[in-house]
Design an enzyme around this catalytic site. Sequence first.
Site, PDB file in Angstrom:
ATOM      1  CB  VAL A  29       0.343   5.678   4.679  1.00  0.00           C
ATOM      2  CG1 VAL A  29       0.906   6.205   5.998  1.00  0.00           C
ATOM      3  CG2 VAL A  29      -0.405   6.785   3.939  1.00  0.00           C
ATOM      4  CB  CYS A  30       1.792   0.378   4.994  1.00  0.00           C
ATOM      5  SG  CYS A  30       0.052   0.368   5.460  1.00  0.00           S
ATOM      6  N   PRO A  31       4.456   1.607   3.768  1.00  0.00           N
ATOM      7  CG  PRO A  31       4.828   1.785   1.471  1.00  0.00           C
ATOM      8  CD  PRO A  31       3.745   1.574   2.482  1.00  0.00           C
ATOM      9  CG  LEU A  49       5.986  -1.041   7.908  1.00  0.00           C
ATOM     10  CD1 LEU A  49       5.664  -2.321   7.150  1.00  0.00           C
ATOM     11  CD2 LEU A  49       5.871  -1.258   9.393  1.00  0.00           C
ATOM     12  CB  THR A  63      -0.968  -0.025   1.203  1.00  0.00           C
ATOM     13  OG1 THR A  63      -0.215  -0.160   2.403  1.00  0.00           O
ATOM     14  CG2 THR A  63      -1.971  -1.161   1.079  1.00  0.00           C
TER      15      THR A  63
END
Length: 190
Positions: free
Chosen positions: A46-48, A51, A44
């Site tokens: 925003v997730c990377p 992380l 997806t």
Amino acid sequence: MSLINTEIVPFKATAYHNGKFVPVSNENFKGKWSVVVFYPADFTFVCPTELGDLADHYAEFQKLGVEIYGVSTDTHFTHKAWHDTSDTIGKVKYPLIGDPSQQLARAFQVLIEEGEDAGLAYRGTFVIDPEGKIKTIEVHDNGIGRDAAELLRRVKAAQYVAAHPGEVCPAKWTEGAETLKPSFDLVGKI
């Protein structure tokens, strides 16, 4: 009911970590500080960024004796595929737990139960002490990314308070700054 100061529930899951699939359970959280970071889904947007930000600060967390666990309702197989294909996720050295049964997302009260995102998790961050008790909780709507530097500050504050009973960390406290000792004489003086 708040999850603050509650012990994490027993669970068993599989994580992708350092090129292998490894078992993870609530027992991994005992005896050291841990951070559990829920995010909606692999592959997806925003997730990377989140992380990757955690990966950039991972050595600082490790110096504090803290393990980070990323969790989504994807499988551990999907975590491996994402790690192998994304330069940003390729930097991640902490375990990525698969939660396809949604047991962890439900236990930590971040599972989205209805609507178009049903089955995904909100962006929930939990700092857990060595006894397995939740000390801080931060939950965001999925369009709002988190900041690893602020999480690091909160971990340091939680560790300080645990090591110094009777002291508390005021707003914007940073390591080395003055703390407070709540007492009758302090009432109304701040």
